[in-house]
Design a protein around this motif. Structure first.
Motif, PDB file in Angstrom:
ATOM      1  N   LEU A 162       9.794   6.632   4.483  1.00 43.89           N
ATOM      2  CA  LEU A 162       9.628   5.352   5.166  1.00 43.89           C
ATOM      3  C   LEU A 162      10.120   4.204   4.296  1.00 43.89           C
ATOM      4  O   LEU A 162      10.854   3.319   4.769  1.00 43.89           O
ATOM      5  CB  LEU A 162       8.152   5.149   5.522  1.00 43.89           C
ATOM      6  N   MET A 163       9.750   4.201   3.026  1.00 45.51           N
ATOM      7  CA  MET A 163      10.204   3.146   2.120  1.00 45.51           C
ATOM      8  C   MET A 163      11.716   3.197   1.939  1.00 45.51           C
ATOM      9  O   MET A 163      12.386   2.159   1.886  1.00 45.51           O
ATOM     10  CB  MET A 163       9.498   3.273   0.765  1.00 45.51           C
ATOM     11  N   GLN A 164      12.249   4.413   1.848  1.00 44.89           N
ATOM     12  CA  GLN A 164      13.689   4.573   1.640  1.00 44.89           C
ATOM     13  C   GLN A 164      14.499   4.035   2.821  1.00 44.89           C
ATOM     14  O   GLN A 164      15.501   3.341   2.640  1.00 44.89           O
ATOM     15  CB  GLN A 164      14.009   6.048   1.406  1.00 44.89           C
ATOM     16  N   ARG A 165      14.059   4.340   4.025  1.00 41.37           N
ATOM     17  CA  ARG A 165      14.821   3.963   5.217  1.00 41.37           C
ATOM     18  C   ARG A 165      14.543   2.531   5.674  1.00 41.37           C
ATOM     19  O   ARG A 165      15.429   1.883   6.233  1.00 41.37           O
ATOM     20  CB  ARG A 165      14.503   4.932   6.364  1.00 41.37           C
ATOM     21  N   ASP A 166      13.328   2.056   5.429  1.00 45.01           N
ATOM     22  CA  ASP A 166      12.927   0.776   5.999  1.00 45.01           C
ATOM     23  C   ASP A 166      12.973  -0.364   4.979  1.00 45.01           C
ATOM     24  O   ASP A 166      13.631  -1.375   5.202  1.00 45.01           O
ATOM     25  CB  ASP A 166      11.519   0.907   6.586  1.00 45.01           C
TER      26      ASP A 166
ATOM     27  N   GLU B 258       0.818  -1.214   0.000  1.00 41.97           N
ATOM     28  CA  GLU B 258       0.000   0.000   0.000  1.00 41.97           C
ATOM     29  C   GLU B 258       0.853   1.265   0.000  1.00 41.97           C
ATOM     30  O   GLU B 258       0.407   2.323  -0.460  1.00 41.97           O
ATOM     31  CB  GLU B 258      -0.951   0.013   1.197  1.00 41.97           C
ATOM     32  N   ASN B 259       2.093   1.188   0.495  1.00 37.59           N
ATOM     33  CA  ASN B 259       2.970   2.364   0.478  1.00 37.59           C
ATOM     34  C   ASN B 259       3.269   2.799  -0.954  1.00 37.59           C
ATOM     35  O   ASN B 259       3.178   3.988  -1.290  1.00 37.59           O
ATOM     36  CB  ASN B 259       4.266   2.068   1.227  1.00 37.59           C
TER      37      ASN B 259
ATOM     38  N   VAL C 192      -2.092   3.690   5.192  1.00 33.75           N
ATOM     39  CA  VAL C 192      -0.649   3.844   5.339  1.00 33.75           C
ATOM     40  C   VAL C 192      -0.345   4.448   6.705  1.00 33.75           C
ATOM     41  O   VAL C 192      -1.201   5.078   7.333  1.00 33.75           O
ATOM     42  CB  VAL C 192      -0.062   4.729   4.207  1.00 33.75           C
ATOM     43  N   SER C 193       0.879   4.274   7.144  1.00 34.14           N
ATOM     44  CA  SER C 193       1.282   4.729   8.475  1.00 34.14           C
ATOM     45  C   SER C 193       1.772   6.173   8.411  1.00 34.14           C
ATOM     46  O   SER C 193       2.810   6.461   7.814  1.00 34.14           O
ATOM     47  CB  SER C 193       2.390   3.823   9.024  1.00 34.14           C
TER      48      SER C 193
ATOM     49  N   ASP D 167       2.726  16.237   1.869  1.00 35.33           N
ATOM     50  CA  ASP D 167       3.465  15.907   3.096  1.00 35.33           C
ATOM     51  C   ASP D 167       3.387  14.406   3.386  1.00 35.33           C
ATOM     52  O   ASP D 167       4.379  13.788   3.786  1.00 35.33           O
ATOM     53  CB  ASP D 167       2.911  16.696   4.287  1.00 35.33           C
ATOM     54  N   ALA D 168       2.219  13.837   3.196  1.00 36.80           N
ATOM     55  CA  ALA D 168       2.048  12.408   3.445  1.00 36.80           C
ATOM     56  C   ALA D 168       2.855  11.584   2.447  1.00 36.80           C
ATOM     57  O   ALA D 168       3.477  10.583   2.819  1.00 36.80           O
ATOM     58  CB  ALA D 168       0.571  12.042   3.356  1.00 36.80           C
ATOM     59  N   GLN D 169       2.858  12.009   1.195  1.00 41.82           N
ATOM     60  CA  GLN D 169       3.623  11.288   0.185  1.00 41.82           C
ATOM     61  C   GLN D 169       5.111  11.295   0.510  1.00 41.82           C
ATOM     62  O   GLN D 169       5.797  10.272   0.379  1.00 41.82           O
ATOM     63  CB  GLN D 169       3.377  11.885  -1.201  1.00 41.82           C
ATOM     64  N   GLN D 170       5.613  12.447   0.960  1.00 35.81           N
ATOM     65  CA  GLN D 170       7.029  12.538   1.318  1.00 35.81           C
ATOM     66  C   GLN D 170       7.347  11.647   2.518  1.00 35.81           C
ATOM     67  O   GLN D 170       8.408  11.007   2.567  1.00 35.81           O
ATOM     68  CB  GLN D 170       7.388  13.989   1.622  1.00 35.81           C
ATOM     69  N   GLN D 171       6.441  11.586   3.482  1.00 35.60           N
ATOM     70  CA  GLN D 171       6.696  10.740   4.655  1.00 35.60           C
ATOM     71  C   GLN D 171       6.720   9.266   4.277  1.00 35.60           C
ATOM     72  O   GLN D 171       7.567   8.507   4.770  1.00 35.60           O
ATOM     73  CB  GLN D 171       5.626  10.994   5.724  1.00 35.60           C
ATOM     74  N   ILE D 172       5.832   8.840   3.393  1.00 35.39           N
ATOM     75  CA  ILE D 172       5.815   7.442   2.958  1.00 35.39           C
ATOM     76  C   ILE D 172       7.051   7.143   2.104  1.00 35.39           C
ATOM     77  O   ILE D 172       7.633   6.053   2.206  1.00 35.39           O
ATOM     78  CB  ILE D 172       4.521   7.136   2.180  1.00 35.39           C
ATOM     79  N   TYR D 173       7.459   8.090   1.287  1.00 32.54           N
ATOM     80  CA  TYR D 173       8.687   7.914   0.493  1.00 32.54           C
ATOM     81  C   TYR D 173       9.880   7.692   1.420  1.00 32.54           C
ATOM     82  O   TYR D 173      10.700   6.784   1.207  1.00 32.54           O
ATOM     83  CB  TYR D 173       8.906   9.151  -0.380  1.00 32.54           C
TER      84      TYR D 173
END
Length: 249
Positions: free
Chosen positions: A214-218, A142-143, A182-183, A206-212
């Motif tokens: 999250l995917m990048q780091r996790d 879903e991310n 999404v978280s 803002d939400a899109q950047q936070q999910i991006y």
């Protein structure tokens, strides 16, 4: 006007459910909750009716579930049909995620470049497709779906279409009632709730950047170190099979 969310808080959202949200968003969430309750009550009624039918005498075994006659036009058939339709729809929704975006086959050079940065993966259509397949194995597809939906939203210029896409994205990925939620932290959710009062193509930036992030780091480091990525490189490194010999006339 601001009100407090009155939905029953779960362990995951105990704090977020107490945050102030715009009245329009609250009303929409309340409507969705009522819809789910109606569906649950209908499903419970069907189960009870079937249980009563199973306990009836043998001479009524062919009767329909609500009127113990042998008619073929009873309203219970409609209820049963609706129940089966709901079940089929649920299966269809689960299978929607089974197909990744149509993406070209990656080249060896392209695939090797993904180790350089997450940006290389996201800029490549093949990279997004392979990364999305990996996210599916971690139950976090879903991310990527949310990120792609936001990208499509930003390309839209028609105000009516923008408002409809914003509503759909909120329902699919932001609402606490969605299985594809999404978280996001409370700050970003408050920004979204304010933006929902006047939806634009940048409502979810803002939400899109936070999910991006999250995917990048996790997820991205695990993807690069995964057996799926290693096998992909091996398959691209193997020489293609030789052409078949020409057939003799």
């Amino acid at each position: 006007m601001l009100v407090l969310c009155t939905s029953t808080p779960c362990m995951r959202h105990t704090q977020e459910c107490l945050r102030p949200i715009p009245f329009a968003v609250h009303a929409w969430l309340a409507m969705r909750k009522r819809q789910m309750q109606v569906h649950q009550e209908a499903a419970a009624s069907v189960l009870q009716a079937r249980h009563r039918m199973a306990n009836t005498p043998g001479n009524a075994s062919n009767a329909c579930c609500f009127c113990w006659c042998c008619c073929c036009s009873c309203s219970c058939l409609t209820v049963r049909g609706e129940d089966e339709t709901i079940q089929r729809s649920a299966c269809d929704r689960r299978s929607e995620g089974a197909n990744c975006e149509d993406s070209p086959e990656p080249t060896l050079e392209d695939a090797r470049s993904w180790t350089t940065s997450f940006e290389k993966v996201m800029r490549s259509a093949a990279g997004r497709g392979c990364f999305r397949q990996f996210l599916r194995t971690e139950f976090s597809e879903e991310n990527m779906m949310f990120w792609l939906a936001c990208e499509e939203l930003k390309k839209e210029t028609n105000k009516t279409v923008v408002e409809e896409k914003v509503r759909q994205i909120y329902e699919d990925f932001i609402s606490i009632l969605s299985p594809k939620e999404v978280s996001l932290d409370s700050r970003v959710r408050e920004v979204i709730n304010r933006n929902m009062l006047e939806p634009t193509s940048h409502t979810f930036d803002d939400a899109q950047q936070q999910i991006y992030t999250l995917m990048q780091r996790d997820s991205y480091p695990r993807f690069i170190n995964s057996s799926a990525y290693t096998e992909l490189l091996k398959s691209l490194e193997e020489p293609p099979p030789p052409p078949p010999p020409p057939q003799k006339p």
